[in-house]
Design a protein around this motif. Structure first.
Motif, short mmCIF file in Angstrom:
data_model
loop_
_atom_site.label_atom_id
_atom_site.label_comp_id
_atom_site.label_asym_id
_atom_site.label_seq_id
_atom_site.Cartn_x
_atom_site.Cartn_y
_atom_site.Cartn_z
N VAL A 64 0.84 -1.19 0.00
CA VAL A 64 0.00 0.00 0.00
C VAL A 64 0.88 1.24 0.00
CG1 VAL A 64 -1.77 1.30 1.23
CG2 VAL A 64 -1.85 -1.20 1.20
N MET A 65 0.65 2.12 -0.96
CA MET A 65 1.34 3.41 -1.05
C MET A 65 0.31 4.46 -1.45
SD MET A 65 4.95 2.38 -2.91
CE MET A 65 5.54 4.06 -2.75
N THR A 66 -0.44 4.92 -0.49
CA THR A 66 -1.51 5.86 -0.77
C THR A 66 -1.00 7.30 -0.70
OG1 THR A 66 -3.81 6.40 -0.26
CG2 THR A 66 -2.30 6.10 1.60
N SER A 67 -1.90 8.24 -0.99
CA SER A 67 -1.55 9.65 -1.01
C SER A 67 -2.44 10.42 -0.04
CB SER A 67 -1.71 10.22 -2.42
OG SER A 67 -1.65 11.63 -2.42
N PRO A 68 -1.90 11.41 0.69
CA PRO A 68 -2.76 12.21 1.58
C PRO A 68 -3.87 12.94 0.85
CG PRO A 68 -0.42 12.57 2.05
CD PRO A 68 -0.47 11.78 0.78
N LEU A 69 -3.67 13.19 -0.45
CA LEU A 69 -4.71 13.88 -1.22
C LEU A 69 -6.00 13.05 -1.29
CD1 LEU A 69 -2.65 15.42 -4.16
CD2 LEU A 69 -3.70 16.62 -2.23
N VAL A 70 -5.86 11.73 -1.19
CA VAL A 70 -7.04 10.86 -1.21
C VAL A 70 -7.97 11.21 -0.06
CG1 VAL A 70 -7.84 8.50 -0.92
CG2 VAL A 70 -5.91 8.97 -2.42
N PHE A 71 -7.42 11.32 1.14
CA PHE A 71 -8.25 11.61 2.30
C PHE A 71 -8.71 13.06 2.30
CE2 PHE A 71 -5.43 8.11 3.38
CZ PHE A 71 -6.35 7.16 3.84
N GLU A 72 -7.89 13.96 1.76
CA GLU A 72 -8.32 15.36 1.67
C GLU A 72 -9.52 15.49 0.75
OE1 GLU A 72 -6.60 19.55 -0.11
OE2 GLU A 72 -5.18 18.13 0.77
N LYS A 73 -9.46 14.81 -0.39
CA LYS A 73 -10.60 14.83 -1.32
C LYS A 73 -11.83 14.17 -0.71
CE LYS A 73 -11.95 13.25 -5.95
NZ LYS A 73 -13.09 12.42 -5.55
N THR A 74 -11.63 13.04 -0.03
CA THR A 74 -12.74 12.32 0.58
C THR A 74 -13.44 13.16 1.64
OG1 THR A 74 -11.65 10.20 0.17
CG2 THR A 74 -13.40 10.23 1.82
N LEU A 75 -12.65 13.82 2.49
CA LEU A 75 -13.23 14.63 3.57
C LEU A 75 -13.91 15.87 3.02
CD1 LEU A 75 -10.36 14.32 6.22
CD2 LEU A 75 -12.58 13.17 6.25
N ASN A 76 -13.27 16.54 2.08
CA ASN A 76 -13.84 17.78 1.55
C ASN A 76 -15.11 17.55 0.74
OD1 ASN A 76 -11.83 19.31 2.72
ND2 ASN A 76 -10.53 19.36 0.88
N GLU A 77 -15.23 16.39 0.13
CA GLU A 77 -16.43 16.09 -0.66
C GLU A 77 -17.47 15.33 0.13
OE1 GLU A 77 -15.18 14.13 -4.19
OE2 GLU A 77 -14.16 15.90 -5.01
N GLY A 78 -17.21 15.07 1.42
CA GLY A 78 -18.19 14.41 2.28
C GLY A 78 -18.47 12.97 1.91
N GLU A 79 -17.47 12.28 1.38
CA GLU A 79 -17.64 10.89 0.97
C GLU A 79 -17.12 9.96 2.05
OE1 GLU A 79 -15.97 7.82 -2.47
OE2 GLU A 79 -15.59 9.97 -2.62
N ASP A 80 -17.85 8.89 2.33
CA ASP A 80 -17.42 7.89 3.31
C ASP A 80 -16.56 6.83 2.62
OD1 ASP A 80 -18.88 9.17 5.29
OD2 ASP A 80 -20.69 8.05 4.80
N TYR A 81 -15.36 6.58 3.13
CA TYR A 81 -14.55 5.52 2.54
C TYR A 81 -14.71 4.20 3.29
CZ TYR A 81 -10.97 6.45 6.14
OH TYR A 81 -10.29 6.61 7.32
N PHE A 82 -15.51 4.18 4.35
CA PHE A 82 -15.92 2.92 4.96
C PHE A 82 -17.26 3.16 5.65
CE2 PHE A 82 -13.66 5.04 8.39
CZ PHE A 82 -14.45 4.79 9.50
N SER A 83 -18.01 2.09 5.89
CA SER A 83 -19.32 2.22 6.53
C SER A 83 -19.68 0.92 7.21
CB SER A 83 -20.40 2.59 5.50
OG SER A 83 -20.61 1.53 4.59
N LEU A 84 -20.59 1.00 8.17
CA LEU A 84 -21.11 -0.16 8.88
C LEU A 84 -22.58 0.09 9.19
CD1 LEU A 84 -20.70 -2.88 10.36
CD2 LEU A 84 -20.07 -1.56 12.39
N ARG A 85 -23.44 -0.83 8.78
CA ARG A 85 -24.88 -0.67 8.98
C ARG A 85 -25.46 -1.96 9.57
NH1 ARG A 85 -26.63 3.83 6.09
NH2 ARG A 85 -25.12 4.60 4.55
N ASP A 86 -26.39 -1.80 10.52
CA ASP A 86 -27.08 -2.92 11.13
C ASP A 86 -28.58 -2.72 11.00
OD1 ASP A 86 -24.82 -4.37 12.06
OD2 ASP A 86 -24.59 -2.91 13.68
#
Length: 845
Positions: A641-663
């Motif tokens: 794994v070699m990810t980029s900090p921009l991934v999380f910046e984009k995810t947070l700024n656009e309000g997207e969930d990169y994981f979820s849990l539902r019951d």
């Protein structure tokens, strides 16, 4: 986890088979002690055929034997003892032992006994007394059909039953409805009952998901795990009278499936069945499509009108043969430009493309053999009967992007502990591994009033709609690319880099018992549990067109127009993932439990018969789902794994969930009763009442608990004396009518309590945005069931000993309290909520 499941299934099958065999073998050892004479005989039908497994029983001692493979039997008894011979579908024969030591017994057919085959899922009802609209689906062709998906076998098998498959991919849930829909937003799929227990899909789908062909439909269908060779009978219950026993679950109709079981006294029978099929590849001759030369003529006309400019071909979102040509002109290598920018060179390149006439069906579709192996064995003694089967289905793939492997195991054992006590155990398991093309959810475009799907690589759509002036390989045998979403694209490479891996494990175990404490009174108990686990992984390699599109920033034009680049508050659009791939994973787990106790009583005097059936049922279902999206995984570098900090910046700024849990938890209780009166097999009255409660409804008894009911009558005209002259050719004529109230809880309405969600605030400056709690659904304490009154009139006809038979029905439905989105003032924190609003009427034959 799959290996452990296989081992567990094998041990369970071995244990139950061993117990059944021991119990059956011990039962054969029971014989009369100290016989005075030995009587031998043979039992046949009217045509002289021996009847295997006919029961020969001592009336006084309640003991006996069964006939062998030749219809023969041997008993040790005393002179004067009374014996009976019985067989399913035959009239019982009674005889008293005299001095004869050899007997030939001929059993006569019992038409009325044979009619008692209508299976409602919870009980068996004589078809002469059944007042509902029902169609029995023939299962004779199930063994020979190449279709291994059970739900697809029902297409066109019953009137009023509509089965439409959005996708040809194995396991994709089809749209199934009986007599049309009865909801606006809810699921209109019928209720499935397998061996007396309600079986629900592993993932609840709405109508939009069923129509879209989203990847989630590949793991939702429960029926894809059933082996068609294990199916004994299928009944389609249509009207309120037929489905009323199921209360709220039967509003959309009921499909009852009964599995095969061992036959008492039949001995060992082993069956192996192999079904293979070869699918034909689609051909352009089936469609009115242009060849490459005709397509090039259209391109020339578009070029003359200014459509194919060099700038648009090089930097536009999509481009075909003209994009390839201008890329060669624009590229410089050691030996010069890829293509000279001369009129002659351009014409020669386009002329060559006009001769390709690529057959995309030939490159994408295969002609592989599918195989479905099924091995079953059945065994029955005096006190036990067992049916067991295993099957393996292997589909190398209709296209180069697909493949399926499925294994199923089934065991059904019954133990007759006494003449009045029977215990049965049923174990079903299936495992599936599947590969499918990578698919993204469908997106609704409100402005255009249409739908779209990003990076769609559906094999059939691609082969049908892609220009034949393009080709998958160049002269050297290397992949040849054209332009799609600002990036190079080759469909064969995309199937290698963009794919989904699906795994399904499903176990179901049920234990049932029947006890007859006194004659004509039967008490039953059913305990059923089910565990299903599905996993779906989406692999996006770093050489896929999807990730190349997210990295396409060649020049100012692409950076300004590429919608897949990250656009921070300040600065130029950026690539968030310069290397490696993306791994998306989702899994669903379902645990369900069902317990039902029932009472069945029948009494007959004179020409009158009454039957009372009632039950109490408790159902529990727990659903859990989770999703995860991982960026920067190197599939070709040991999954590093070699990810980029921009991934999380984009995810947070656009309000997207990169994981979820539902019951999700469901709890239901049902109390039901059914009363049937019959006079001389002519006039039948049926009354059904249900009282059901669900935790999905609102607060308070008035909305959480629902009474439903049905009244049905039937007149068997063929039982009348005036019908006697017609019985030579017309053997059935019945008229029936029913009226009742049925209902269903809308799975889309989950706001009996307020539903909250976390979401990013919308503010102009990204630095000012923050997470906040929002009201996703306003509370609706009066949320209740969708209801429907249904009136049905029908007739059943058959001629020449059932060689020709038909059923005609006319129905009228009035639905009300249908749930839809309601606009509110917004004072409560939301502008919309789900509420009971609509109603409509539906009529049809």
């Amino acid at each position: 986890m799959d290996k452990n499941h296989n081992v567990g299934l094998f041990l369970a099958l071995s244990f139950l088979l061993h117990i059944s065999a021991l119990y059956a073998s011990s039962s054969h050892g029971t014989r009369e002690a100290m016989p005075q004479i030995v009587v031998r005989g043979v039992v046949t039908d009217g045509g002289g055929e021996p009847l295997i497994g006919a029961a020969v029983q001592n009336v006084r001692k309640k003991s006996g034997v069964v006939t062998d493979l030749n219809g023969q039997f041997e008993i040790r008894t005393s002179v004067g003892e009374k014996w009976t011979v019985s067989y399913i579908g035959m009239k019982p024969y009674e005889f008293v032992v005299k001095s004869e030591k050899k007997l030939h017994i001929v059993l006569e057919s019992d038409v009325q006994a044979l009619a008692e085959v209508v299976v409602t899922g919870y009980s068996k009802v004589n078809s002469r007394l059944f007042v509902g609209a029902v169609t029995k689906v023939s299962t004779q062709d199930f063994l020979s059909t190449p279709q291994a998906d059970f739900s697809r076998l029902l297409e066109g098998k019953a009137p009023g039953l509509n089965v439409s498959a959005v996708s040809s991919t194995f396991g994709a849930a089809p749209k199934v409805n009986i007599r049309g829909g009865s909801s606006i937003h809810g699921n209109v799929q019928p209720l499935w009952v397998v061996d007396g227990a309600v079986v629900e899909d592993m993932v609840a789908l709405n109508e939009e998901q069923l129509a879209s062909g989203d990847a989630i439909t590949l793991v939702s269908s429960t029926l894809a795990g059933l082996n068609p060779a294990d199916i004994e009978s299928v009944e389609v219950l249509k009207d309120a009278s037929a489905t009323s026993l199921y209360g709220a679950g039967g509003m959309n109709g009921v499909i009852v499936v009964e599995s095969k079981a061992g036959k008492r006294g039949k001995g060992l029978n082993v069956t192996y069945n192999l079904t293979t099929s070869l699918r034909l590849r689609p051909s352009y001759t089936q469609f009115d499509m242009m060849n490459s030369a005709e397509t090039m003529q259209v391109y020339h006309e578009m070029e003359n009108k200014g459509y194919f400019t060099m700038n648009r071909a090089l930097y536009g979102r999509r481009g075909g043969v003209y994009s390839q040509m201008y890329q060669l002109i624009d590229s410089f290598q050691q030996d010069g430009f890829g293509l000279p920018n001369t009129l002659e060179a351009r014409r020669a390149f386009l002329h060559m493309a006009s001769t390709y006439n690529t057959d995309w069906f030939k490159h994408i579709y295969t002609q592989s053999l599918t195989q479905n192996h099924s091995l079953s064995l059945s065994y029955g003694g005096e006190k036990s009967a067992t049916y067991a089967s295993v099957s393996f289905y292997n589909d190398p793939g209709e296209t180069v992007a697909e493949k399926v492997k499925r294994f199923t195991g089934f065991l059904n054992s019954s133990f007759f502990l006494s003449p009045r006590l029977k215990v049965s155990a049923n174990l079903q398991a299936n495992f599936r591994e599947q590969r499918a093309p990578g698919t993204f959810p469908r997106i609704r475009n409100l402005e255009a009033g249409a739908y779209k799907r990003d990076f769609d690589i559906n094999p059939f759509n691609y082969a049908l709609n892609t220009s034949r002036t393009l080709r998958p390989y160049d002269e050297a045998g290397n992949y040849e690319y054209y332009r799609n979403d600002w990036a190079p694209f080759n469909i064969l490479q995309e199937y290698q880099e963009n794919y989904m891996r699906i795994r399904v494990s499903d176990f179901r175990f049920s234990l049932s018992g029947e006890w007859e404490p006194v004659k004509k009174l039967r008490l039953s108990l059913l305990l059923n549990t089910r565990m299903a686990v599905t996993g779906m992984a989406h692999f996006l390699g770093e050489n896929s067109n999807v990730l190349w599109a997210y990295r396409a920033d060649r020049g100012l034009w692409e950076r300004q127009h590429n919608i897949y680049l990250y656009r921070p508050e300040k600065g130029e659009p950026q690539v968030i993932l310069p290397m490696d791939g993306v791994y998306q994973k989702s899994s669903q787990t379902m645990n369900s439990y069902l317990g039902r106790a029932s009472l069945d009583y029948a009494h007959e005097w004179g020409g009158h018969r009454i039957k009372w059936f009632s039950f109490a049922e408790v159902k529990m279902k727990d659903l859990s789902s989770d999703t995860f999206k991982g960026y920067g995984i190197g599939f070709n570098r040991a999954n590093s794994v070699m990810t980029s900090p921009l991934v999380f910046e984009k995810t947070l700024n656009e309000g997207e969930d990169y994981f979820s849990l539902r019951d999700h938890h469901e709890r239901d209780v049902v109390f039901s009763g059914s009363f049937t009166y019959d006079y001389r097999d002519r006039y039948i009255l049926n009354l059904v009442g249900n009282y059901e409660g669900s935790n999905a409804a609102g607060i308070g008894c008035r909305v959480r608990w629902l009474p439903t009911w049905n009244v049905g009558v039937k007149w068997n005209v063929d039982a009348e004396s005036f019908f006697a002259p017609f019985r030579r050719f017309w053997n059935q004529f019945s008229l029936r009518m029913s009226y009742g109230l049925v209902a269903k809880m809308n799975s889309e309405a989950i706001n009996s309590l307020p539903v909250y969600d976390s979401r990013l605030t919308f503010r102009k400056d990204i630095s000012d945005r923050e997470y906040a709690i929002y009201i996703q659904h306003l509370e609706n304490r009066d949320l209740t069931w969708e209801k429907m009154y249904e009136f049905n009139v029908g007739t059943d006809l058959s001629f020449w000993n059932d060689r020709i038979s038909c059923s005609l029905d006319v129905y009228s439905r009035r639905s009300f309290d249908l749930i839809d989105w309601v606009q509110t003032s917004g004072i409560g924190g939301g502008v919309q909520e789900m509420d009971e609003l609509w109603g409509y009427e539906d009529r049809g034959p």
